[in-house]
Every structure is written in structure tokens, then in C-alpha cells.
Write a protein that holds these residues in place. Structure first.
Motif, PDB file in Angstrom:
ATOM      1  N   ALA A 264       0.653  -1.257  -0.201  1.00 19.62           N
ATOM      2  CA  ALA A 264       0.176  -0.098  -0.219  1.00 19.62           C
ATOM      3  C   ALA A 264       1.001   0.833   0.240  1.00 19.62           C
ATOM      4  O   ALA A 264       0.930   2.303  -0.688  1.00 19.62           O
ATOM      5  CB  ALA A 264      -0.817   0.374   1.347  1.00 19.62           C
TER       6      ALA A 264
ATOM      7  N   ALA B  61      -3.391   1.496  -3.870  1.00 19.44           N
ATOM      8  CA  ALA B  61      -2.953   1.082  -2.544  1.00 19.44           C
ATOM      9  C   ALA B  61      -4.211   1.304  -1.916  1.00 19.44           C
ATOM     10  O   ALA B  61      -3.940   1.039  -1.019  1.00 19.44           O
ATOM     11  CB  ALA B  61      -2.299   2.784  -2.393  1.00 19.44           C
TER      12      ALA B  61
ATOM     13  N   GLU C  79      -5.227  -2.470  -1.015  1.00 19.52           N
ATOM     14  CA  GLU C  79      -4.236  -3.076  -0.047  1.00 19.52           C
ATOM     15  C   GLU C  79      -4.717  -2.561   0.920  1.00 19.52           C
ATOM     16  O   GLU C  79      -4.989  -3.815   1.887  1.00 19.52           O
ATOM     17  CB  GLU C  79      -2.597  -2.215  -0.713  1.00 19.52           C
ATOM     18  CG  GLU C  79      -2.578  -3.288  -2.051  1.00 19.52           C
ATOM     19  CD  GLU C  79      -2.161  -4.978  -1.892  1.00 19.52           C
ATOM     20  OE1 GLU C  79      -2.744  -5.497  -0.793  1.00 19.52           O
ATOM     21  OE2 GLU C  79      -1.969  -5.591  -2.817  1.00 19.52           O
TER      22      GLU C  79
ATOM     23  N   THR D  44      -8.030   4.592   4.264  1.00 16.81           N
ATOM     24  CA  THR D  44      -8.165   3.998   2.852  1.00 16.81           C
ATOM     25  C   THR D  44      -9.624   4.993   2.355  1.00 16.81           C
ATOM     26  O   THR D  44      -9.130   5.093   1.116  1.00 16.81           O
ATOM     27  CB  THR D  44      -9.018   3.050   3.340  1.00 16.81           C
ATOM     28  OG1 THR D  44      -8.373   1.696   4.183  1.00 16.81           O
ATOM     29  CG2 THR D  44      -9.440   2.099   2.326  1.00 16.81           C
TER      30      THR D  44
END
Length: 937
Positions: free
Chosen positions: A674, A686, A689, A710
Motif C-alpha cells: 500500500a 494502494a 491493499e 483508505t
């Protein structure tokens, strides 16, 4: 009295021609005065010579009965007679005729006829001058004496006193001269002030009052050397007086207690900036008399009194030279010792001098150190062999000065030779350890020296002279090993410095074998490697047995001594020679792989990540079946990651995850990948992940952090739906930390704004305002103000959309309701106290009132009104609209006042723009403001 003093005295005593110029300054005299005359108003006087001018004044005298006019005319006639006499004197052939008789008669008549004349002092001065010029000095002095006694306020008082003083001095009446000089000095600064100090000093000296003479010579120097610079005195033509004052001070000091009197004078009168000149003058005076000890003591007195003076080192050198001239050998020796001790580089005196002075000091310091070292070395060599203690002392003294020379002047062309002599004196005195250190410095710090190799070999041999304890002493073995180690180091140093020396190969292999015997495997490898092909020592030997011994030392010691590069090289050589089916092949391959892997670890420890990655990759490529290949691949990826070689790191990690899906190292690769995808701006990968890491995370705090990160990554990837999903998840489920929760709600506000989902956006704007009410911070206040401004703008837009139609009363009521709501919301926004939205609120408030004013003016008119009624109706509307416009102007003016407090944002500017339109006479010009206030957060 020497010739210079006589010259100075003759210049001063020539003032017995009392009305001549001052000895040191050209001044105005009576001869410079111009004749006075009575001008006729508005009439140009014709030019005439002195005789014609005198005739004119005589005629004027006969023509007038006015006493004041006659007095003035007689005064002018006396002046003309003085000028005529001076002309006759200039033309005189030197006969004894009395040329100033007429002048004297004129002034005597003038004085007799006008006893109360205000210019009596000037007439007396001129009369005295005429007598002087006529050779009647006694009469002149008598007149001057009367003048200074009766006319102490006269402008001629000081000059007359000075002339009297000069006459008394010339006549040898030093006491009377001193009194007159004092009278001049008492009047303070002036034309004769400086010379009076100087001649007063001479008067005291002539009268043998040396203390007073010293004081006044010092005061004379104070005046002459006001700027503490002899060059200044020289430019002013005063250098002869300065030199004579210094000389007479030296004579006076020597007549009293010598340099002690000089010290006492400075103690009583205070320090002088020219003190160095006083001591120098006294020393020179003594030297001219061949009083060498007194001269040297004078320099010494200065050195002791002024240890930090720039002249100190020069006076120390001068003292040495005086002793040398006098033949005082012991004193010369001691003075050089003192000079060296006082002027060393580690002393504050040398360190605080200018570059030029340091250079000058060093010139003498080098000579004296060299002389002292040679002197004591010679004494030691010539000493009686039975006098061991004395001889050793002389060697130690010589060693001290040799060492001092090298320490002070390490780059000097003689430094290497001096250092070698130091080693020799240390060796001869039995200081073998010190001798070794000095020999090695010659060999390795001065390798250009012709004595370098000789010194290096001498150092090796000197180790054999180091003392050992008795063999039954417990420390015997330890001491012996320590000496052996030191000798090995010296030997290896020799072979490295002098590889072409015929003694070097034998010295090298002996050292390697000695190291191996002591268990010094790493050092043994290095020493042995120097004898392998490609090295200078290998080329210097023709004995193959030495080379074979070297490879054997390397093969046995390399890996265990952790010298992994040599280990790899050695194992590579062994594997190249090893048969394919040899049973040792697998073990050697493992050690070969380990030697490469260890190099990677060392590179990693020194932060050489690229080199480490290359080593780890070599393990994978050269020994792919080795047991440490798994660790090597993971460490290679980690090393590439450390130097941000993202693509290589990602390829290795993805390959590792595919090869070893169940390996414990695989589980944590998602977070690493990531980060890599973030660094390469592959935001979607990214985020994917990190989403996987988020799902597997058990720690609540970390899980919250991963959720927010995230969301940010999906936002960067322009995946709005996923970003909203993750931000919404965070905003609903993680109220703390408060500031991050705020940002999550604000992100939802921004994302819904971009998506034009106004209803959802306003849901989160309300949540921002609620959050601020529950837990306020600077950021929450700012965001709440922003949210409030959105709702206020909504109300404003609603207000703007309402048109004033007939019937006006009904639509106006609806308009006012919308107005009140907008005003309320903008006031609420302003109450947050955030500058950006406070100025917006003020501008909108003004806009609301302005809009209402315009809407009233532009409202629908009834059709049934005639022209007169319509006119009255419009006047009524204007009367209704005008207060709202005034209110708008007032609020705009309130808003622009923010610029006085360094707030000058877009809304303040808009208020300025609005006021230019509303009140152009006042505001249609450039406003001057300070820098705008910084945005909050």
C-alpha cells in the motif's frame, strides 16, 4: 645635550626675537595687520604708498578738532609708522640705525595722549614689538611685563606671557620662565598651550626638578600623540618635539631610579597609549651608554607590565639582542628560554595576535627553539658518560625543544629532521616507547623525508628493547602479547608505506603468521591478502611459498573473522577448484551464500540499502537452492523499499507472496505494498491493499486509522463512491479523535458538493454544526461557520428569488419573512467569530438590505394610477427603500473597517466595490490596506 635637542631649543629660544612666529605653528603677527583709514561714504579711495597714506592722515589730523577723530587718526598713523619701519628693516643692509624710532615715538605719544584708551593693551603690545625690533629688548620686556600685569583680559595676554617666558628661559631664569609658562597653560587650549607644556618641562629639567619635568614632558606627549599614532605627530610637524620629549624623559628617568621611576610615573599619572615608546626610548638611551643590563631591564619591565601588548615579543627579542651585544651568554640563554615559553602557540598571547604579528613571532620562535634544542643535544653528547643523570637531563631538554618545534611548525621544511632528532634523543635517553612514537611519525607523517624508511625500520627494532616483567610474573604473557601486537602493527605499517623495500615481504608474512598465532584472524587475512596476486608485495617477492601461505591464512580465517568479502572471494576460489561431486560442495555452497548474504547485512547496517539489495539479489541468482534464499528475497525487497526503488520492491514482494503464500512474512505485505502504491501514485491499488489490511486488523485504534487512510486513498483515486463509503463509515462509528471525525464529515461535505447531492451534503453540514456545539475547537468553529454560511446563503437565495408584485403588501410581507431568516442566519454565522465568514456575513447582510432597497424601487406599479399618483407612489417607494440602502451602506462600511485590522479578504473587497457604486464621491478611489489576515487552520 645632543644635536637634536639643541635644534629644538634653538627653535624655542629664537622667540627672544619675541614677536616672531611660534616655534611649531605659523601664526598671525603684528606685521600682518593692514593699516586702517577713514573711508569717505560712497567714494572709491585711490591707491597710495605708505608715505602718501601718512600724509593723508596728517592732513586729516590738522583739519579736525574732534578729540575722538584725532585719537583714531593718531592710532592709524602709529600703525602706518610700524609698517614703514618694517619696510625700512626689510631694505636695511644691517647697519645699527634705529629704524623704529618714529614708530616708538608715535605709540608713546598715542599712549600719553590717551591714557584711558580701550586699545591701550594693543598699543603697548605694538610699542613692545617696536622696541624689540629696534634692538631694545629690556624696554620691550618691561612693557610686556606691565601689559600682563595691568591687562590680564587682553587678547595679547597669553602671547605676551609666552614671550616673557621665552626670554626668561633664554636668560637662564628657569623659575621665572616656568611661572610665565604656567600662566599660558592656565588659560587653557590655545596657540601657545602645547609649546608652553613642552618648554615648562624643559624649564623644570634645567632647574633639576626632574619629577615636574617628567610630568610636563608626559603632558606634552599627551598633546602631541593625541591619536596614539606617531604618524599623526609627524604630519603635524611635531615629531622632533615628540622625539626630544621621549629622550628627555629617558634622561630624567635615568637620573632618578631608572625604569622604576618610569613605572612609578605610569602608576601615578595613569597608563598612556604611548607607554611602549617610553620603555623603548629608555632602553635605547641605556644601550647608547652601553649600560646593557639597564637597557635589558627596561625591556623586561615593559614585558612584565604589559604582558598582552603587541610590542611585547619585539621587546623580548630586543632584550636578547642587548644581552648579545653585552656578551651576557647566560642571560641570552635564559632570555631565549623565556621567549619560547611565553610565545608558544598554545598560549593566549600568540593566539590573540594578528596574522602579521604571529608570523613575526614564529620567525624568532623557530630560530630560538632550534638553537636551544641543538644546545642541549650537544651538551648531552659531550657529557661525561659517568654522569648518566645529567646526560639524560640534557637529552630530555633537547627532546622537549625538538618536540616543541614539531608541534608548533608541523609543516616546516625542517619538521621531519627535527622529529628524527627527537626520536634519537629519546632512544639515547632510554625512552624507547617515546622513541618508537617519534620514529613512526617521521616514517608515516613525513613519508617524503629521506629518513622515512630508516625511521620506520628503527621503530620496529626498538620494540625489541621494550622491557618485559620477569617470566614468573603473571603479567609477563600479557605484556609480551601487547608488545608483539604493537610490533605487528608497526611492521604492517612499514610494508604498506614502503612496499618496494627489499625487507617488506619477509616483514609482511611474519606479521600475518604472528597474527594467526595470536588468534587475530581478520587481521591475518588482511595481512596475507597483501601477498596474493595483484598486490604490490606479491610482485616484490619471488618466493611462491609465501603466496601459498597467504592463501592458506585467508581460507582458514576469512569467514570466522566476519570479513565476508574476502570470505566470498576465498570460497569462490575454492569452489572453482573443487571437483563437481565433492561431498563438501553443499556445505561450501551454503557458506558461499552466507558470505554474500552477510555482506548484504553489513551494507544494511551502514544504511547502504542499494548495495544491500544487490548482495541479497546475488544470493538469489548465484545460489538459488540455498536455504537462505527466502530471507534474501524478502530482505532484497525491504532494501529496495528503503531507497524508494518502488517497482523492484513491489515485483519482489508480489513474487514472494505468490511463491510462499503461507509464509509468516507474507501476512504483512499488504501494508508495505500500500505504501509503495502510494509513493508511485497508484492510489486505487494502494487503497485496495490498505482495505485488505483494514479488514484483517483487530486493534480498534489501528483499524480506525486504516479506515480513514483508505478513504483518503480512494478519494485520491477519484473513486468517489468508495471514498464516501469509507468516510461515512468513519464519521458514523468513530467520534474520537474529535478533529479527525470533523475532517471525515467535512470530506463528505466536499464529496457530496462535487457530486451535486445537496440534500446529503446539508445533512453533514448540520452534523458539523452539531459537533461544534458539543465539543468546540478552532477547527470545529471554522467548519461550523462554513456550514452556517451555506445555510445562510440558502436563505439569501430564497430571499432574492421573491419578487415584489402586486399586491405589494402581501409580497412584501413574504419578502420580509425571507429577509428576517437570511439576516438571522448571517448573524448566526458571524457569531462564530471566524474572520472569513464574518466578513462574508457582513457583506451578505448589506447585500440583503441593498437587495430589498432595489426590489422596492423595482417593484410592480399598479396600473390604475394616474401620472401624479404614480409620481407620489414612487416617492413613497423611495422613502421606504432609502433606509434599507442606508443600512446596507452602514454594514458595508462596518465590513471595510476590518481592513484596519489587517483583514482584507474577498468580502471586504466586495464591500469596497459596493460602496464605490453606492457612494462614489467618497469611495471611488484606491483603498490602502495592510496584509490580509491569515486563514484559520
Amino acid at each position: 645635550m645632543n644635536r637634536l635637542s639643541l635644534i629644538v631649543l634653538s627653535l624655542s629660544l629664537s622667540a627672544c626675537s619675541m614677536f616672531g612666529s611660534d616655534p611649531t605653528e605659523k601664526t598671525a603677527t603684528l606685521a600682518d595687520l593692514q593699516p586702517a583709514y577713514l573711508p569717505v561714504k560712497n567714494q572709491q579711495l585711490p591707491s597710495a604708498n605708505l608715505n602718501e597714506l601718512r600724509d593723508l592722515y596728517v592732513a586729516a589730523l590738522k583739519a579736525s578738532d574732534d578729540q575722538e577723530v584725532r585719537r583714531q587718526v593718531n592710532s592709524r598713523l602709529a600703525g602706518i609708522e610700524m609698517l614703514r619701519s618694517e619696510e625700512l628693516l626689510a631694505e636695511s643692509t644691517g647697519s645699527e640705525q634705529k629704524l623704529f624710532a618714529a614708530t616708538i615715538a608715535a605709540y608713546e605719544a598715542l599712549l600719553a595722549d590717551n591714557p584711558n584708551d580701550a586699545n591701550t593693551d594693543q598699543h603697548l603690545y605694538q610699542l613692545a614689538r617696536a622696541h624689540e625690533m629696534n634692538g631694545e629688548q629690556d624696554k620691550s620686556l618691561a612693557i610686556l611685563t606691565g601689559l600682563v600685569g595691568e591687562h590680564q583680559d587682553s587678547a595679547r595676554y597669553v602671547e605676551s606671557q609666552f614671550r616673557l617666558a621665552e626670554s626668561c628661559f633664554s636668560a637662564g631664569k628657569y623659575k621665572e620662565a616656568a611661572q610665565s609658562y604656567k600662566h599660558v597653560i592656565a588659560r587653557g587650549e590655545g596657540l601657545y598651550y602645547q609649546n608652553s607644556h613642552y618648554m615648562l618641562a624643559w624649564s623644570y629639567f634645567k632647574a633639576a626638578h626632574y619629577d615636574y619635568a617628567i610630568e610636563n614632558f608626559m603632558l606634552t606627549l599627551d598633546l602631541m600623540l593625541l591619536h596614539s599614532d606617531e604618524a599623526v605627530a609627524r604630519e603635524r610637524g611635531d615629531q622632533e618635539i615628540v622625539n626630544d620629549s621621549l629622550r628627555m624623559l629617558s634622561v630624567s628617568f635615568s637620573t632618578l631610579e631608572g625604569v622604576e621611576s618610569l613605572n612609578q610615573t605610569l602608576d601615578s599619572m595613569g597608563e598612556r597609549r604611548y607607554a611602549a615608546q617610553l620603555y623603548q626610548s629608555l632602553a635605547s638611551y641605556y644601550l647608547n651608554l652601553q649600560r646593557y643590563k639597564d637597557s635589558a631591564d627596561s625591556y623586561q619591565a615593559f614585558v612584565e607590565r604589559y604582558p598582552q601588548a603587541d610590542q611585547r615579543y619585539r621587546y623580548q627579542i630586543a632584550q636578547i639582542e642587548v644581552y648579545q651585544q653585552g656578551g651576557f651568554k647566560q642571560e641570552v640563554l635564559q632570555s631565549k628560554i623565556n621567549f619560547v615559553a611565553d610565545n608558544q602557540h598554545d598560549k593566549s598571547y600568540w593566539q590573540t595576535r594578528s596574522a602579521d604579528i604571529k608570523t613575526a613571532i614564529d620567525d624568532s620562535l623557530q630560530n630560538y627553539i632550534t638553537e636551544l634544542a641543538s644546545y642541549y643535544h650537544t651538551l648531552a653528547q659531550q657529557a661525561d658518560k659517568k654522569q648518566i643523570a645529567q646526560q639524560r637531563q640534557h637529552y630530555q631538554q633537547a627532546a622537549y625543544y625538538y618536540a616543541l618545534f614539531v608541534a608548533s611548525f608541523p609543516r616546516h621544511e625542517l619538521a621531519a629532521d627535527m622529529l628524527f632528532l627527537l626520536a634519537e634523543t629519546q632512544y639515547e635517553s632510554g625512552s624507547y616507547q617515546a622513541a618508537i612514537a617519534s620514529y613512526e611519525r617521521v616514517a608515516y607523517h613525513y613519508s617524503h623525508s629521506a629518513k622515512a624508511a630508516e625511521a620506520g625500520y628503527a621503530a620496529i627494532l626498538s620494540y625489541d628493547h621494550l622491557p618485559l616483567p620477569a617470566q614468573d610474573d603473571p603479567s609477563y604473557k600479557i605484556t609480551q602479547d601487547n608488545i608483539s601486537l604493537a610490533k605487528i602493527d608497526s611492521s604492517l605499517r612499514f610494508t604498506q608505506a614502503f612496499p618496494g623495500d627489499s625487507r617488506s615481504p619477509a616483514i609482511q608474512i611474519n606479521s600475518a603468521q604472528a597474527q594467526l598465532g595470536l588468534g587475530l584472524y581478520e587481521k591475518a587475512i588482511i595481512s596475507a591478502s597483501a601477498l596474493t596476486p595483484g598486490n604490490a608485495l606479491y610482485r616484490a617477492t619471488a618466493d611462491n611459498s609465501i603466496t601459498m601461505s597467504a592463501w592458506l591464512v585467508i581460507a582458514q580465517s576469512a569467514f570466522d573473522t566476519q570479513d565476508y568479502f574476502y570470505a566470498e572471494t576465498s570460497y569462490s576460489e575454492v569452489l572453482a577448484l573443487l571437483p563437481p561431486k565433492d561431498k563438501r560442495l553443499q556445505a561450501l555452497n551454503e557458506r558461499y551464500a552466507a558470505s554474500i548474504y552477510k555482506q548484504g547485512e553489513l551494507a544494511l547496517a551502514s544504511n547502504q540499502h542499494l548495495l544491500a539489495a544487490q548482495h541479497f539479489t546475488r544470493v538469489m541468482n548465484k545460489v538459488p537452492a540455498s536455504s537462505i534464499r527466502v530471507n534474501a528475497q524478502f530482505d532484497a525487497a525491504s532494501s529496495y523499499y528503503a531507497i524508494k526503488a518502488w517497482d523492484k520492491a513491489a515485483d519482489l514482494l508480489l513474487d514472494f507472496r505468490q511463491r510462499y503464500p503461507q509464509h509468516t512474512l507474507t501476512a504483512g505485505m499488504g501494508a508495505t505494498l500500500a505504501v509503495i502504491y502510494q509513493e508511485t501514485e497508484q492510489w486505487g491499488l494502494a487503497a485496495d491493499e490498505l482495505a485488505g489490511v483494514y479488514r484483517n486488523e483487530q486493534d480498534p485504534v489501528k483499524k480506525a486509522q486504516l479506515l480513514y487512510l483508505t478513504a483518503e486513498l480512494y478519494e485520491k483515486a477519484a473513486n468517489s463512491s468508495q471514498a464516501i463509503s469509507y468516510y461515512r463509515n468513519y464519521a458514523h462509528n468513530y467520534k474520537q479523535p474529535f478533529d479527525i471525525n470533523l475532517e471525515a464529515m467535512n470530506k463528505l461535505n466536499e464529496l457530496y458538493l462535487s457530486a451535486a447531492e445537496d440534500e446529503k451534503r446539508r445533512f453533514w453540514l448540520k452534523r458539523l454544526m452539531q459537533a461544534d456545539e458539543q465539543q468546540r475547537s478552532e477547527r470545529s468553529r471554522y467548519l461550523a461557520a462554513m456550514a452556517s454560511s451555506v445555510f445562510a446563503d440558502d436563505a439569501y437565495q430564497s430571499f432574492k428569488e421573491i419578487k415584489l408584485t402586486l399586491p405589494i403588501k402581501k409580497s412584501l410581507q413574504k419578502k420580509k419573512q425571507a429577509l428576517n431568516l437570511a439576516l438571522q442566519r448571517y448573524q448566526q454565522t458571524a457569531q462564530y467569530g471566524v474572520a472569513d465568514f464574518a466578513t462574508l456575513s457582513l457583506y451578505r447582510l448589506a447585500a440583503v438590505y441593498g437587495q430589498l432597497s432595489r426590489d422596492l424601487i423595482n417593484s410592480e406599479r399598479p396600473d390604475s394610477l394616474d401620472e401624479l399618483a404614480l409620481e407620489q407612489y414612487e416617492i413613497l417607494l423611495e422613502e421606504q427603500a432609502y433606509p434599507f440602502e442606508e443600512k446596507a451602506i452602514a454594514i458595508h462600511e462596518q465590513n471595510i473597517q476590518n481592513s484596519w485590522n489587517n483583514i482584507y479578504d474577498d468580502w471586504v473587497k466586495e464591500s469596497f466595490t459596493a460602496l464605490r457604486k453606492l457612494l462614489p464621491a467618497r469611495y471611488n478611489k484606491e483603498e490602502s490596506v495592510k496584509n490580509s489576515m491569515e486563514d484559520i487552520y
